[in-house]
Design a protein around this motif. Structure first.
Motif, PDB file in Angstrom:
ATOM      1  N   GLY B 284      -1.521 -28.050   3.841  1.00 12.73           N
ATOM      2  CA  GLY B 284      -0.353 -27.871   2.775  1.00 12.73           C
ATOM      3  C   GLY B 284      -0.192 -26.752   2.296  1.00 12.73           C
ATOM      4  N   GLY B 285       0.995 -26.286   1.687  1.00 12.37           N
ATOM      5  CA  GLY B 285       1.275 -24.909   1.472  1.00 12.37           C
ATOM      6  C   GLY B 285       0.506 -24.599   0.092  1.00 12.37           C
ATOM      7  N   GLN B 286       0.625 -23.206  -0.243  1.00 19.22           N
ATOM      8  CA  GLN B 286      -0.032 -23.109  -1.553  1.00 19.22           C
ATOM      9  C   GLN B 286       0.750 -21.738  -2.178  1.00 19.22           C
ATOM     10  N   LEU B 287       0.554 -21.907  -3.375  1.00 18.37           N
ATOM     11  CA  LEU B 287       1.567 -20.763  -4.321  1.00 18.37           C
ATOM     12  C   LEU B 287       0.665 -19.442  -4.286  1.00 18.37           C
ATOM     13  N   GLN B 288       0.823 -18.743  -3.237  1.00 19.53           N
ATOM     14  CA  GLN B 288      -0.042 -17.729  -2.929  1.00 19.53           C
ATOM     15  C   GLN B 288       0.777 -16.604  -1.805  1.00 19.53           C
ATOM     16  N   THR B 289       0.461 -15.525  -2.007  1.00 17.73           N
ATOM     17  CA  THR B 289       0.676 -14.510  -1.098  1.00 17.73           C
ATOM     18  C   THR B 289      -0.325 -13.367  -0.997  1.00 17.73           C
ATOM     19  N   GLY B 290      -0.615 -12.951   0.185  1.00 13.27           N
ATOM     20  CA  GLY B 290      -1.386 -11.999   0.551  1.00 13.27           C
ATOM     21  C   GLY B 290      -0.642 -10.705   0.818  1.00 13.27           C
ATOM     22  N   TYR B 291      -0.879  -9.730   0.219  1.00 14.47           N
ATOM     23  CA  TYR B 291      -0.134  -8.376   0.357  1.00 14.47           C
ATOM     24  C   TYR B 291      -0.751  -7.222   0.289  1.00 14.47           C
ATOM     25  N   ILE B 292      -0.111  -6.012   0.770  1.00  9.81           N
ATOM     26  CA  ILE B 292      -0.630  -5.033   0.797  1.00  9.81           C
ATOM     27  C   ILE B 292       0.222  -3.933  -0.286  1.00  9.81           C
ATOM     28  N   THR B 293      -0.393  -3.455  -1.228  1.00 12.62           N
ATOM     29  CA  THR B 293       0.355  -2.731  -2.279  1.00 12.62           C
ATOM     30  C   THR B 293       0.138  -1.154  -1.685  1.00 12.62           C
ATOM     31  N   LEU B 294       1.478  -0.497  -2.015  1.00 10.89           N
ATOM     32  CA  LEU B 294       1.635   0.735  -1.753  1.00 10.89           C
ATOM     33  C   LEU B 294       2.017   1.496  -2.994  1.00 10.89           C
ATOM     34  N   ASN B 295       1.157   2.253  -3.372  1.00 13.49           N
ATOM     35  CA  ASN B 295       0.998   2.826  -4.716  1.00 13.49           C
ATOM     36  C   ASN B 295       2.229   3.936  -4.934  1.00 13.49           C
ATOM     37  N   THR B 296       3.380   3.426  -5.583  1.00  6.25           N
ATOM     38  CA  THR B 296       4.238   4.118  -5.870  1.00  6.25           C
ATOM     39  C   THR B 296       4.541   5.552  -6.566  1.00  6.25           C
ATOM     40  N   GLN B 297       3.375   5.605  -7.132  1.00  2.00           N
ATOM     41  CA  GLN B 297       3.050   6.747  -7.760  1.00  2.00           C
ATOM     42  C   GLN B 297       2.424   8.109  -7.071  1.00  2.00           C
ATOM     43  N   MET B 298       1.858   7.722  -6.032  1.00  2.00           N
ATOM     44  CA  MET B 298       0.796   8.607  -5.402  1.00  2.00           C
ATOM     45  C   MET B 298       1.935   8.923  -3.974  1.00  2.00           C
ATOM     46  N   ALA B 299       1.723  10.068  -3.582  1.00  3.13           N
ATOM     47  CA  ALA B 299       2.226  10.791  -2.438  1.00  3.13           C
ATOM     48  C   ALA B 299       1.406  10.024  -1.254  1.00  3.13           C
ATOM     49  N   PRO B 300       2.019   9.868  -0.100  1.00  8.72           N
ATOM     50  CA  PRO B 300       3.378  10.154   0.141  1.00  8.72           C
ATOM     51  C   PRO B 300       4.104   8.659  -0.159  1.00  8.72           C
ATOM     52  N   PHE B 301       3.648   7.718  -0.822  1.00 10.99           N
ATOM     53  CA  PHE B 301       4.123   6.390  -0.959  1.00 10.99           C
ATOM     54  C   PHE B 301       5.264   6.515  -2.111  1.00 10.99           C
ATOM     55  N   ASP B 302       5.406   7.546  -2.697  1.00 12.02           N
ATOM     56  CA  ASP B 302       6.309   7.691  -3.820  1.00 12.02           C
ATOM     57  C   ASP B 302       7.697   7.902  -2.864  1.00 12.02           C
ATOM     58  N   ASN B 303       7.580   8.057  -1.743  1.00 10.30           N
ATOM     59  CA  ASN B 303       8.782   8.059  -0.727  1.00 10.30           C
ATOM     60  C   ASN B 303       9.200   6.757  -0.273  1.00 10.30           C
ATOM     61  N   VAL B 304      10.496   5.995  -0.704  1.00  5.81           N
ATOM     62  CA  VAL B 304      10.516   4.631  -0.377  1.00  5.81           C
ATOM     63  C   VAL B 304      10.627   4.416   1.174  1.00  5.81           C
ATOM     64  N   ASP B 305      11.196   5.733   1.883  1.00  4.98           N
ATOM     65  CA  ASP B 305      11.263   5.264   3.462  1.00  4.98           C
ATOM     66  C   ASP B 305       9.725   5.191   3.869  1.00  4.98           C
ATOM     67  N   VAL B 306       9.021   6.043   3.479  1.00  4.20           N
ATOM     68  CA  VAL B 306       7.567   5.951   3.854  1.00  4.20           C
ATOM     69  C   VAL B 306       6.790   4.319   3.700  1.00  4.20           C
ATOM     70  N   ALA B 418      -5.995   4.385  -5.742  1.00 10.64           N
ATOM     71  CA  ALA B 418      -5.982   3.600  -4.488  1.00 10.64           C
ATOM     72  C   ALA B 418      -4.598   3.547  -3.845  1.00 10.64           C
ATOM     73  N   PRO B 419      -4.254   4.346  -3.001  1.00 13.49           N
ATOM     74  CA  PRO B 419      -2.951   4.536  -2.321  1.00 13.49           C
ATOM     75  C   PRO B 419      -2.555   3.306  -1.887  1.00 13.49           C
ATOM     76  N   MET B 420      -3.475   2.508  -1.122  1.00 10.28           N
ATOM     77  CA  MET B 420      -3.223   1.041  -0.541  1.00 10.28           C
ATOM     78  C   MET B 420      -4.235   0.300  -0.745  1.00 10.28           C
ATOM     79  N   ILE B 421      -3.741  -1.001  -1.247  1.00  8.50           N
ATOM     80  CA  ILE B 421      -4.797  -1.881  -1.316  1.00  8.50           C
ATOM     81  C   ILE B 421      -4.542  -3.374  -0.544  1.00  8.50           C
ATOM     82  N   TRP B 422      -5.305  -3.950   0.052  1.00  6.43           N
ATOM     83  CA  TRP B 422      -5.110  -4.985   0.924  1.00  6.43           C
ATOM     84  C   TRP B 422      -5.711  -6.143  -0.222  1.00  6.43           C
ATOM     85  N   SER B 423      -4.813  -7.019  -0.501  1.00  5.57           N
ATOM     86  CA  SER B 423      -4.994  -7.888  -1.694  1.00  5.57           C
ATOM     87  C   SER B 423      -6.061  -9.087  -1.514  1.00  5.57           C
ATOM     88  N   GLY B 424      -6.313  -9.282  -0.287  1.00  5.46           N
ATOM     89  CA  GLY B 424      -7.137 -10.373   0.172  1.00  5.46           C
ATOM     90  C   GLY B 424      -8.429 -10.701  -0.709  1.00  5.46           C
TER      91      GLY B 424
END
Lengths: 306, 541
Positions: B284-306, B418-424
């Motif tokens: 069955g499905g589950q109301l869950q999403t696994g995602y990588i966060t990109l810290n929008t306040q830390m360079a270079p992830f403050d750049n939307v194209d990155v 943390a510039p990137m976090i894998w949420s698993g």
């Protein structure tokens, strides 16, 4: 003797105090916030701050430590952050199971280890010796998790001789004791073998043989009692080894001991429970060593208590 | 002017689940079930329990005013006989059913509802669920330790309670169906004090008969339960302390019925390749999403194209295969079973070449070096390595920081760590089936604070305002519009790309031949792992 015991007890108390300090400082330094764990992910910053305040987590380290010691001196180990139950109750509910498991593992390791050691020494450099030493090598090296699962699969699932994990009857003890005891059995068989070989080459053994004493009598009355002395002193140290082993063994066999409790508390930064379990484990190790030291001169009069 | 709630959010939820589950109300009663778990149960106090293990247990021991149709995300009245909402959406009036008693035999009154809501929001209770009730009038002062109670909760008479909100909130019905809103008897709470979590007294389908710490819990049927014919089982035994592999051995030898911790990853293929076992696995499905966060306040992830380039660099199909296809690749924050999910949205397709070009255009022709935080429990480090390899393909060097869960959560809560976090292992699972639940704490400005859960530190005030507007859409004809509003919010968030949505985990529940029921009960969206109240024993047939 009385002065010796008093000095050792004082030393033990100091060691335990040192352990509380080290553990407390380490938990303080861990870059994780217990208040945030309790507050949950929907909590506002104010809620987290409020919880920190209630638990006294905003106080300086020495104030928190002092408060912990003061409560401990009055027999209060605090309440679990997550279960909200008294830590002393949580430990008391689980300690007997761990102690029983440890006791039966000690018996297991001694029976297996000493038997193998004696047989291997008497069959020195023969195929029997080599096979037993390979066995002891494997039992020392194999991870307890793997041994536990293997024993369960063969003896509980396939042969159905024992229950598949759990706690309660004598049958439940066999596989966990074996899993926990095999590691020590490996060490003891090697130690007993070399100790036996050492004693077998002593002059008094040669004299006994020259006098025409039966081999069985020489081994049972003269060699084993002398060879076993250094082993007895080791049992106290074993308790420390078991304390780390029971975390794994209790988790494989569903044994309701303090290893299971410690594992869960560490996962969730439940500081009062981690402190409590550490204290109790440390006390068990210190007491075990103390008893072994006190027993040594009784068993071997050559050792004197100074 | 009043109207009933069920026309509102429930219809919205229905669109997600498709239809009501075919739960057999006439299934036989009797028999028992054994469920295994590795960890001991932390607490059964509904104000405090907040992990997936005790969540479903508490649902069986306690009831609140609202609940869900079994196997679905459709709201229904539980202890409430009726629920009326004023025209402005601010006043909710609940009438209690007659003659419902707690396990201790006392009849439930409106005072119990007020007491329970005040208890869960009282700062001294330290409830992780208090924040859910922030829309109730008087919450702020009461939760700050001031005043005499929740001023928004008024007892009209023995059987009627009126709850006034400080703002209209379309999710209120779901909030009242959370475990945190369970009704508890004051006298039992006060008698047990801090130990109420060990001596729970509720009005649910089961009552706690025995709890041996570290060994087992036994739930027995509550004979006076207000729903006739429920629960189906006489007894549920939770066998505690069993490592998942051992739990599976027990199930295979007929000593257990449901492994609560699921099928261990290492044995998943073995189970699925054995037709006899595979036919007893419910997916069955589950109301869950696994995602990588990109810290929008830390360079270079403050750049939307990155951030967009990184989105195009991750091979989600390969990651999904790594976990034996126990998930489906994701392209947006919401999982497919959630209302508001955009079916025809394509997201950022996997295209390393385009990603390299985009990085170069953004000023990083040689890539850059960054850090990827991950929880140190399998399979998460392996997934992090796959992400690391994908990033290497576009010239980005990611060093993996594999840490304990609490440490990763702490790092995510700092703006510059943390510039990137894998949420698993910490990934977002919805508390209730409503699209707003995926926004506030993890993508809204309110969560982008020290110690918050918005690890991308993404704060778009325009979207925040639209989210508040969507939640205020409580009118009768507004549910479709509200769903559209939320759909557009998540699509606009993806334009800012603060996350790389990676996959939505599927649930695979294995059960023995000894228990049966509609498949939806074994993958019930609000009862994890299974719905204990409606599953029945085959021996009772």
């Amino acid at each position: 003797m009385g002065a010796y015991i008093l000095r050792r007890l004082l030393e033990s108390a100091l060691i335990l105090l040192g352990i509380t300090l080290v553990t407390f400082v380490l938990l303080y330094l861990v870059p994780a916030d217990p208040a945030r764990q309790i507050a949950g992910r929907s909590a506002t910053a104010e809620t987290v701050a409020n919880i920190r305040d209630q638990l006294g987590l905003n106080d300086p380290l020495f104030v928190q430590y002092g408060r912990y010691l003061w409560n401990l001196a009055q027999g209060d180990m605090g309440r679990s952050y997550l279960q909200r139950a008294e830590v002393a109750d949580l430990i008391a509910a689980r300690l007997p199971a761990s102690l029983l498991l440890m006791l039966s593992a000690i018996v297991t390791e001694l029976i297996i280890g000493l038997t193998i050691g004696v047989v291997a020494a008497l069959r020195r450099n023969r195929p029997m010796d080599h096979s037993l030493m390979i066995f002891s090598f494997v039992s020392i090296s194999a991870p307890q998790f793997v041994i536990g699962i293997l024993l369960l699969y063969v003896f509980a699932v396939k042969l159905a001789w024992f229950p598949i994990g759990g706690y309660g009857t004598a049958a439940h003890f066999v596989l966990p004791s074996l899993t926990l005891g095999l590691l020590g059995a490996g060490w003891y068989s090697r130690m007993m073998r070399s100790s036996m070989i050492d004693v077998l080459s002593q002059d008094f053994v040669r004299t006994a043989r020259a006098k025409g004493l039966a081999k069985v009598r020489i081994v049972t009355r003269h060699v084993i009692p002398n060879a076993i002395l250094p082993i007895i002193a080791m049992i106290g140290i074993d308790i420390g080894l078991f304390m780390s082993g029971i975390v794994v063994v209790e988790s494989v066999f569903g044994w309701p001991g303090i290893g299971q409790l410690a594992w869960q508390a560490i996962q969730r930064i439940d500081i009062p429970v981690i402190m409590g379990v550490t204290m109790v484990s440390a006390a068990a190790i210190v007491i075990g060593n103390l008893l072994a030291d006190l027993a040594a001169p009784l068993i071997d009069p050559r050792i004197k208590t100074k | 002017m009043t109207r009933t709630l069920l026309t509102g959010i429930a219809t919205l939820a229905l669109t997600a689940t498709g239809a009501l589950a075919q739960v057999d109300e006439n299934a036989p009663q009797g028999g028992e079930m054994v469920v295994t778990y590795q960890d001991d149960v932390a607490t059964l106090d509904p104000a405090i329990g907040y992990d997936w293990q005790n969540w479903s247990m508490i649902k069986s021991l306690f009831d609140g005013l609202m609940g869900y149709e079994p196997g679905t995300t459709t709201l229904r009245n539980e202890l409430a006989e009726s629920h009326e909402i004023s025209g402005d959406g601010l006043t909710h009036t609940f009438a209690l059913k007659d003659g419902i008693t707690f396990h201790n035999g006392r009849e439930i009154t409106a005072e119990d509802v007020k007491y329970s809501l005040e208890r869960v929001t009282n700062p001294e209770t330290r409830s992780p669920g208090a924040g859910f009730f922030s829309m109730i009038e008087g919450f702020d002062s009461w939760n700050a330790g001031e005043g005499e109670g929740l001023s928004g909760v008024t007892v009209i008479d023995d059987k009627t309670v009126e709850i006034t909100l400080s703002r209209p909130d379309a999710t209120f019905g779901h909030v009242m169906a959370l475990n945190f809103a369970s009704v508890v008897p004051q006298e039992a709470v006060e008698a047990s004090g801090e130990d109420f979590g060990r001596e729970p007294v509720g009005s649910g389908a089961f009552r706690l008969a025995e709890w041996t710490p570290g060994q087992q819990l036994v739930f027995e049927r509550f004979e006076d339960y207000h729903r006739e014919g429920v629960p189906k089982l006489d007894q549920v035994t939770f066998s505690i302390g069993l490592e998942p592999t051992v739990a599976l051995l027990r199930l295979q030898s007929g000593e257990a019925d449901v492994p609560g911790d699921g099928i261990p990853p290492a044995q998943f293929l073995q189970v699925m390749n054995d037709p006899a076992q595979a036919e007893r696995v419910v997916e069955g499905g589950q109301l869950q999403t696994g995602y990588i966060t990109l810290n929008t306040q830390m360079a270079p992830f403050d750049n939307v194209d990155v951030r967009k380039a990184v989105n195009m660099a991750i091979n989600k199909d390969r990651i999904t295969q790594m976990i034996n296809n126990r998930a489906v690749p994701a392209n947006q924050p919401l999982p497919p079973t959630m209302p508001g999910y955009a079916e025809d949205y394509e997201g950022y397709a996997y295209d390393p070449e385009a990603a390299i070009q985009m990085l170069a255009d953004a000023g990083f022709p040689d890539g850059f070096t960054t850090e990827l935080y991950v929880m140190n429990v399998d399979p998460n480090p392996r997934i992090a390595q796959a992400i690391q390899q994908d990033l290497a393909e576009i010239g980005v060097t990611a060093e993996i920081r594999s840490l304990a869960q609490a440490n990763v959560i702490a790092a995510g809560g700092e703006a510059d760590q943390a510039p990137m976090i894998w949420s698993g292992g910490m990934a977002w699972i919805a508390d209730f089936p409503d699209p707003s639940n995926f926004y506030g704490p993890i993508l809204g400005c309110a969560g982008a604070v020290p110690g918050g859960w918005n690890w991308a530190w993404y704060c778009n005030e325009e979207i925040d305002a639209r989210a508040a507007e969507a939640d205020a859409m409580t009118g009768e004809g507004q549910q479709g519009g509200r769903e559209d509003a939320w759909r557009q919010i998540y699509l606009d968030i993806m334009e800012d790309a603060p996350w790389v949505p990676v996959f939505n985990e599927q649930r695979f529940t294995l059960h023995s031949e000894g228990v049966a029921g509609d498949d939806t009960l074994f993958v019930d969206p609000v009862h994890i792992p299974v719905n204990y109240d409606y599953i029945y024993a085959t021996e009772a047939e």
